[in-house]
Design a protein around this motif. Structure first.
Motif, PDB file in Angstrom:
ATOM      1  N   MET A   1     -95.245 -25.954 -18.139  1.00  0.00           N
ATOM      2  CA  MET A   1     -94.907 -25.125 -18.537  1.00  0.00           C
ATOM      3  C   MET A   1     -96.350 -24.871 -20.054  1.00  0.00           C
ATOM      4  O   MET A   1     -96.439 -25.420 -21.299  1.00  0.00           O
ATOM      5  CB  MET A   1     -93.797 -26.295 -19.448  1.00  0.00           C
ATOM      6  N   SER A   2     -95.489 -24.041 -20.353  1.00  0.00           N
ATOM      7  CA  SER A   2     -95.991 -23.101 -21.895  1.00  0.00           C
ATOM      8  C   SER A   2     -95.855 -23.843 -23.307  1.00  0.00           C
ATOM      9  O   SER A   2     -94.402 -24.263 -23.085  1.00  0.00           O
ATOM     10  CB  SER A   2     -95.788 -21.486 -22.268  1.00  0.00           C
ATOM     11  N   GLU A   3     -96.756 -24.561 -23.812  1.00  0.00           N
ATOM     12  CA  GLU A   3     -96.635 -25.402 -25.434  1.00  0.00           C
ATOM     13  C   GLU A   3     -96.172 -24.315 -26.199  1.00  0.00           C
ATOM     14  O   GLU A   3     -95.932 -24.057 -27.455  1.00  0.00           O
ATOM     15  CB  GLU A   3     -98.172 -26.386 -25.363  1.00  0.00           C
ATOM     16  N   THR A   4     -95.997 -22.532 -26.017  1.00  0.00           N
ATOM     17  CA  THR A   4     -95.952 -22.166 -26.836  1.00  0.00           C
ATOM     18  C   THR A   4     -94.469 -22.047 -27.458  1.00  0.00           C
ATOM     19  O   THR A   4     -93.943 -21.218 -26.741  1.00  0.00           O
ATOM     20  CB  THR A   4     -96.791 -20.281 -26.739  1.00  0.00           C
ATOM     21  N   SER A   5     -94.253 -21.572 -28.653  1.00  0.00           N
ATOM     22  CA  SER A   5     -92.614 -21.348 -28.711  1.00  0.00           C
ATOM     23  C   SER A   5     -92.066 -19.924 -29.237  1.00  0.00           C
ATOM     24  O   SER A   5     -93.045 -19.082 -30.323  1.00  0.00           O
ATOM     25  CB  SER A   5     -92.548 -22.402 -29.966  1.00  0.00           C
ATOM     26  N   PRO A   6     -91.375 -19.808 -29.750  1.00  0.00           N
ATOM     27  CA  PRO A   6     -90.816 -18.308 -30.396  1.00  0.00           C
ATOM     28  C   PRO A   6     -91.786 -17.894 -31.151  1.00  0.00           C
ATOM     29  O   PRO A   6     -91.163 -19.178 -32.239  1.00  0.00           O
ATOM     30  CB  PRO A   6     -89.429 -18.195 -29.537  1.00  0.00           C
ATOM     31  N   LYS A   7     -91.580 -17.289 -31.738  1.00  0.00           N
ATOM     32  CA  LYS A   7     -92.142 -16.839 -33.228  1.00  0.00           C
ATOM     33  C   LYS A   7     -90.689 -16.916 -33.898  1.00  0.00           C
ATOM     34  O   LYS A   7     -90.207 -15.836 -33.927  1.00  0.00           O
ATOM     35  CB  LYS A   7     -92.889 -15.634 -33.379  1.00  0.00           C
ATOM     36  N   LEU A   8     -90.940 -17.335 -35.273  1.00  0.00           N
ATOM     37  CA  LEU A   8     -89.297 -17.819 -36.307  1.00  0.00           C
ATOM     38  C   LEU A   8     -89.803 -17.398 -37.268  1.00  0.00           C
ATOM     39  O   LEU A   8     -90.992 -17.608 -37.899  1.00  0.00           O
ATOM     40  CB  LEU A   8     -88.947 -18.811 -36.197  1.00  0.00           C
ATOM     41  N   ARG A   9     -88.900 -16.588 -38.296  1.00  0.00           N
ATOM     42  CA  ARG A   9     -89.426 -15.803 -39.502  1.00  0.00           C
ATOM     43  C   ARG A   9     -89.492 -17.438 -40.507  1.00  0.00           C
ATOM     44  O   ARG A   9     -89.622 -18.558 -40.153  1.00  0.00           O
ATOM     45  CB  ARG A   9     -88.241 -15.750 -40.323  1.00  0.00           C
ATOM     46  N   ALA A  10     -91.019 -17.103 -41.016  1.00  0.00           N
ATOM     47  CA  ALA A  10     -91.728 -18.180 -42.119  1.00  0.00           C
ATOM     48  C   ALA A  10     -90.624 -18.875 -43.102  1.00  0.00           C
ATOM     49  O   ALA A  10     -90.838 -19.414 -43.557  1.00  0.00           O
ATOM     50  CB  ALA A  10     -92.622 -17.761 -42.270  1.00  0.00           C
ATOM     51  N   GLU A  11     -89.514 -17.936 -43.577  1.00  0.00           N
ATOM     52  CA  GLU A  11     -88.739 -18.129 -44.524  1.00  0.00           C
ATOM     53  C   GLU A  11     -88.359 -19.360 -44.257  1.00  0.00           C
ATOM     54  O   GLU A  11     -87.564 -20.018 -45.099  1.00  0.00           O
ATOM     55  CB  GLU A  11     -87.725 -16.860 -44.767  1.00  0.00           C
ATOM     56  N   LEU A  12     -88.193 -19.648 -42.892  1.00  0.00           N
ATOM     57  CA  LEU A  12     -87.026 -20.615 -42.321  1.00  0.00           C
ATOM     58  C   LEU A  12     -87.790 -21.737 -42.301  1.00  0.00           C
ATOM     59  O   LEU A  12     -87.085 -22.634 -42.496  1.00  0.00           O
ATOM     60  CB  LEU A  12     -86.283 -20.717 -40.801  1.00  0.00           C
ATOM     61  N   ASP A  13     -89.199 -22.240 -42.462  1.00  0.00           N
ATOM     62  CA  ASP A  13     -90.075 -23.301 -42.531  1.00  0.00           C
ATOM     63  C   ASP A  13     -89.612 -24.325 -44.475  1.00  0.00           C
ATOM     64  O   ASP A  13     -89.292 -23.541 -45.802  1.00  0.00           O
ATOM     65  CB  ASP A  13     -91.634 -23.156 -43.209  1.00  0.00           C
ATOM     66  N   GLY A  14     -89.407 -25.113 -43.920  1.00  0.00           N
ATOM     67  CA  GLY A  14     -88.698 -26.033 -45.359  1.00  0.00           C
ATOM     68  C   GLY A  14     -87.893 -25.946 -45.599  1.00  0.00           C
ATOM     69  O   GLY A  14     -87.577 -26.204 -46.709  1.00  0.00           O
ATOM     70  N   VAL A  15     -86.629 -24.768 -44.802  1.00  0.00           N
ATOM     71  CA  VAL A  15     -85.718 -24.928 -45.818  1.00  0.00           C
ATOM     72  C   VAL A  15     -84.742 -25.844 -45.475  1.00  0.00           C
ATOM     73  O   VAL A  15     -84.197 -26.776 -44.563  1.00  0.00           O
ATOM     74  CB  VAL A  15     -84.496 -24.184 -45.352  1.00  0.00           C
ATOM     75  N   PRO A  16     -83.782 -26.073 -46.994  1.00  0.00           N
ATOM     76  CA  PRO A  16     -83.404 -28.180 -47.767  1.00  0.00           C
ATOM     77  C   PRO A  16     -82.092 -27.893 -46.501  1.00  0.00           C
ATOM     78  O   PRO A  16     -81.035 -26.908 -46.265  1.00  0.00           O
ATOM     79  CB  PRO A  16     -83.197 -27.595 -48.874  1.00  0.00           C
ATOM     80  N   ALA A  17     -81.703 -28.839 -46.168  1.00  0.00           N
ATOM     81  CA  ALA A  17     -81.182 -28.851 -45.277  1.00  0.00           C
ATOM     82  C   ALA A  17     -79.627 -29.455 -46.002  1.00  0.00           C
ATOM     83  O   ALA A  17     -79.648 -29.929 -47.286  1.00  0.00           O
ATOM     84  CB  ALA A  17     -80.798 -30.396 -43.768  1.00  0.00           C
ATOM     85  N   TYR A  18     -78.438 -28.943 -45.492  1.00  0.00           N
ATOM     86  CA  TYR A  18     -76.844 -29.052 -46.969  1.00  0.00           C
ATOM     87  C   TYR A  18     -76.231 -29.923 -46.356  1.00  0.00           C
ATOM     88  O   TYR A  18     -76.739 -30.368 -44.885  1.00  0.00           O
ATOM     89  CB  TYR A  18     -76.304 -27.531 -46.088  1.00  0.00           C
ATOM     90  N   VAL A  19     -76.359 -31.481 -47.241  1.00  0.00           N
ATOM     91  CA  VAL A  19     -75.970 -32.784 -47.207  1.00  0.00           C
ATOM     92  C   VAL A  19     -74.300 -32.606 -46.845  1.00  0.00           C
ATOM     93  O   VAL A  19     -73.306 -32.396 -47.988  1.00  0.00           O
ATOM     94  CB  VAL A  19     -76.321 -33.580 -47.927  1.00  0.00           C
TER      95      VAL A  19
END
Length: 359
Positions: A1-19
């Protein structure tokens, strides 16, 4: 199985979670949830009947145009249907506004601390947040916000009353601020708690919007109307903005159950006003009690109060939970406490008094 993940938008990195507000425990002493600014009353008269009727048609899509609700809102607020747009709660409509106005390279201004969804939905859009600190009185610093506007600014949120502090922006200061904002920058008056306001100097955003094409107003049925679980909100804005909101809406996003419940709620206004009046009375009782105990509490015009506790925030939230009420802590800052039924408010006041004596 490939270890490569689909490319996602960089803007999503570090998005704070709504609590979300922590639910009341069903396996211990906690009995009251004062963490989500929910209405403690059951649905208004006529709402359950409308919901049960709509439920019989679950196999069909809802009215995508929300025709009945849009007409009811137009009549209720004296605005054209073309100036209205609906969504999944006011936060859903806010996200649609960001999709319509802001992307990479753009800036979105809002006070901080304010509604915790603002940084999340701004970052998801790819835009940059510009957070302007509240004043020492926990109020929007509108002069600083106006001074933060650049040629990259696309939108400004003004949360009035502000969540989580409950403080308000009054008419004169708001109009001075709006006069300073360029006409091509959208100012969003987020009025999720409008029905709880008793300060006569706080303007109705819908009256402000009428003469200002760059002003949009957000409202919700989640708070005063008690439909938090059905997710229906709306915006009032001039035609170009409202049309853009309808374009960015998720098709069939507002269920028929939610639409019909919202219409029934609007038609039960007398009962609504009575319930809101009772909550406002409890808000005054809780506020006065906290002041007598020695707390410094900003005057709230919403259905909650705010205690700035700094590094004691989580300690206080833990004591509340053990006593039987769940509040909403913002670590290192303070707690927001929803005004609930009288019994819940009594428990909270008792905890606050005991904790205050230990400070």
């Amino acid at each position: 199985m490939s270890e490569t993940s689909p490319k996602l938008r960089a803007e999503l990195d570090g998005v704070p979670a709504y609590v979300p507000g922590k639910p009341a425990s069903t396996d211990g002493p906690v009995a009251f949830k004062l963490s989500s600014n929910e209405n403690p009353y059951p649905p208004l008269p006529g709402v359950m009947e409308s919901v049960l009727s709509a439920a019989a048609a679950f196999n069909r899509y809802p009215d995508m145009a929300c025709t009945g609700l849009m007409n009811e809102l137009a009549d209720r607020f004296g605005v054209p249907v073309s100036h209205l747009a609906t969504g999944t709660g006011s936060v859903g409509v806010a996200q649609q506004l960001l999709q319509a106005t802001s992307g990479p390279g753009d800036e979105v201004i809002y006070a901080w601390r304010s509604f915790e969804a603002y940084p999340i939905i701004t970052q998801i859009s790819g835009a940059t947040s510009v957070k302007v600190p509240l004043t020492s009185g926990e109020v929007h610093d509108l002069d600083a916000m106006a001074g933060a506007v650049t040629d990259r600014t696309r939108m400004i949120f003004v949360c009035n009353p502000n969540n989580p502090t409950g403080t308000v922006v009054r008419r004169a200061e708001l109009e001075r601020f709006l006069d300073r904002v360029p006409d091509d920058v959208l100012v969003v008056l987020d009025e999720a708690y409008k029905e709880f306001i008793r300060d006569a100097d706080v303007p109705d955003g819908i009256e402000i919007y009428r003469d200002r094409p760059n002003v949009a107003v957000l409202r919700t049925f989640s708070k005063a109307y008690g439909l938090a679980g059905l997710r229906v909100g709306f915006a009032v804005a001039h035609e170009p903005v409202a049309a853009a909101l309808r374009k960015t809406a998720v098709p069939f996003g507002v269920s028929q159950v939610a639409q019909d419940a919202a219409v029934a709620s609007l038609r039960a206004e007398d009962e609504l006003l009575g319930r809101v009046g009772s909550l406002v009375g409890e808000r005054s009782r809780v506020f006065d009690g906290l002041v007598r105990q020695g707390w410094t509490v900003p005057e709230s015009q919403a259905n909650f109060v705010w205690l700035r506790l700094g590094d004691r925030t989580l300690d206080f939230a833990g004591v509340c939970e053990r006593a039987g009420v769940v509040v909403r802590p913002f670590a290192g800052e303070g707690v927001r406490v929803t005004i609930g039924e009288a019994e819940a408010n009594d428990v909270f006041l008792k905890v606050a008094e005991s904790f205050r004596q230990e400070l």
